[in-house]
Scaffold this active site. Structure first.
Site, PDB file in Angstrom:
ATOM      1  N   ASP A 156      57.161  22.429   8.868  1.00  0.00           N
ATOM      2  CA  ASP A 156      58.444  23.099   8.670  1.00  0.00           C
ATOM      3  C   ASP A 156      59.342  22.136   7.889  1.00  0.00           C
ATOM      4  O   ASP A 156      59.543  20.986   8.317  1.00  0.00           O
ATOM      5  CB  ASP A 156      59.085  23.462  10.015  1.00  0.00           C
ATOM      6  N   GLU A 178      59.832  28.705   5.118  1.00  0.00           N
ATOM      7  CA  GLU A 178      59.609  27.285   4.832  1.00  0.00           C
ATOM      8  C   GLU A 178      58.516  26.681   5.715  1.00  0.00           C
ATOM      9  O   GLU A 178      58.384  25.462   5.804  1.00  0.00           O
ATOM     10  CB  GLU A 178      60.915  26.502   5.006  1.00  0.00           C
TER      11      GLU A 178
END
Length: 361
Positions: free
Chosen positions: A237, A281
């Site tokens: 992440d 993301e």
């Protein structure tokens, strides 16, 4: 249009596309094998009308044997994603047809009916035209063409007609049909490559999309269990990415996503690992054959690469980025959902511990 290397040899394909193509060939071989099994048996009735009485039963028996052979191919469902088994099934399909043609031609020749029975002399042309049904690379087409052309030459030699005008015409027609079939099958392969990429790749980063990641994870888990190998997944992440987008804009965020995808590519083993965009993301990397220690080394290297990388955003500034990583190693009898859940929990532990680090589930 893909590079010639992609169309010439299967060795240049990714492991994931090889699985797709192998399954595609597997399904088509099964369908053709079933149709051939039915037609071979049903054609016995036609032979009763076309063939002389003294060759009807031997050829009928040959047709029944070949029908059973093709049924065997149809019911053979072991490892449908294996490229070697897919090509073996295809080879057996063509070999079965060629063997029946060789036997029936020899039998008709022995009884003096070689040129008087309609349909049998066209068998080689039908067989070689069937190549167009399958998405094959050029080297595979050349191999099948060589096999079928050699069988025709041996048949002509057996009949004692090798080198005469009609036989040369037959070989020439066989090669022309092979060229046409090759053009069709390679174009089919090219189309399959394009469609596979569109269906399985993230449009922004070019990495695998969520669909391919999940499908391949299932396949790799099964393979690693069968071979008693470890498997690790890394869940990434990008740290504070929403704030990054708010500060620099979504165009800058896209630049960071592309750069991070490039870093992941550099740290994947060719034709072994798979990195993909899991959503937003978040990214996932599958590491078949890697244990915890090896996965930690990969995670450490990726984290360091991110720290050393800066990107130029549309405003003209150069900015850096970091990533948090969750690592999970496959447990015995664990399913896909539980493995990803543990990686996700490790990722959130890394973020809670200050970000820009990894945690092991």
């Amino acid at each position: 249009m893909y590079p010639l290397q992609e169309l010439f040899s299967a060795g240049s394909h990714t492991r994931y596309f090889q699985h797709t193509r192998s399954y595609y060939i597997f399904r088509r071989v099964r369908i053709i094998a079933l149709l051939l099994a039915i037609l071979q048996s049903a054609w016995i009735l036609v032979d009763q009308w076309l063939l002389p009485a003294n060759v009807q039963w031997p050829i009928a028996i040959a047709r029944m044997i070949s029908s059973l052979f093709f049924l065997g191919i149809f019911f053979w469902q072991t490892r449908p994603y294996s490229r070697r088994l897919a090509l073996l099934r295809l080879l057996l399909l063509f070999t079965g047809l060629t063997a029946f043609h060789a036997f029936s031609s020899a039998l008709l020749l022995i009884h003096g009916y070689d040129q008087s029975v309609a349909g049998y002399q066209f068998f080689p042309f039908m067989i070689i035209s069937m190549m167009a049904i399958f998405p094959l690379v050029i080297i595979e087409v050349l191999g099948l063409t060589l096999l079928l052309t050699s069988a025709e030459l041996v048949t002509q030699l057996t009949r004692g007609v090798l080198g005469d005008v009609n036989s040369i015409n037959n070989v020439w027609l066989l090669l022309v049909l092979a060229i046409v079939a090759a053009w069709a099958t390679v174009n089919q392969l090219n189309m399959l490559l394009v469609l596979h990429r569109q269906a399985t790749r993230d449009a922004l980063t070019g990495l695998a999309n969520r669909r391919l990641i999940l499908e391949q994870l299932d396949s790799d888990m099964e393979t690693c269990r069968e071979n008693s190998l470890p498997l690790a997944v890394l869940l990434f992440d990008l740290d504070k990415f929403k704030g990054f987008n708010d500060t620099y804009g979504h165009a800058a965020g896209d630049i960071v996503l592309k750069q991070f995808a490039s870093i992941l590519r550099k740290h994947t083993r060719k034709k072994l690992d798979l990195a993909g965009r899991f959503g937003g993301e978040e990214f996932l990397m599958i590491l078949p054959g890697m244990d915890k220690e090896a996965a930690i080394q990969v995670a450490t290297a990726i984290g360091e690469s991110c720290r050393q990388t800066s990107v130029a955003v549309p405003s003209g500034e150069k900015v850096g980025f970091t990533t948090s990583i969750g690592i999970a190693v496959l447990k015995p009898h664990e399913n896909q959902s539980d493995l990803i859940r543990r990686a996700d929990e490790a990722l959130y532990s890394a973020k809670d511990a200050g970000r820009d680090r990894y945690e092991v589930a």
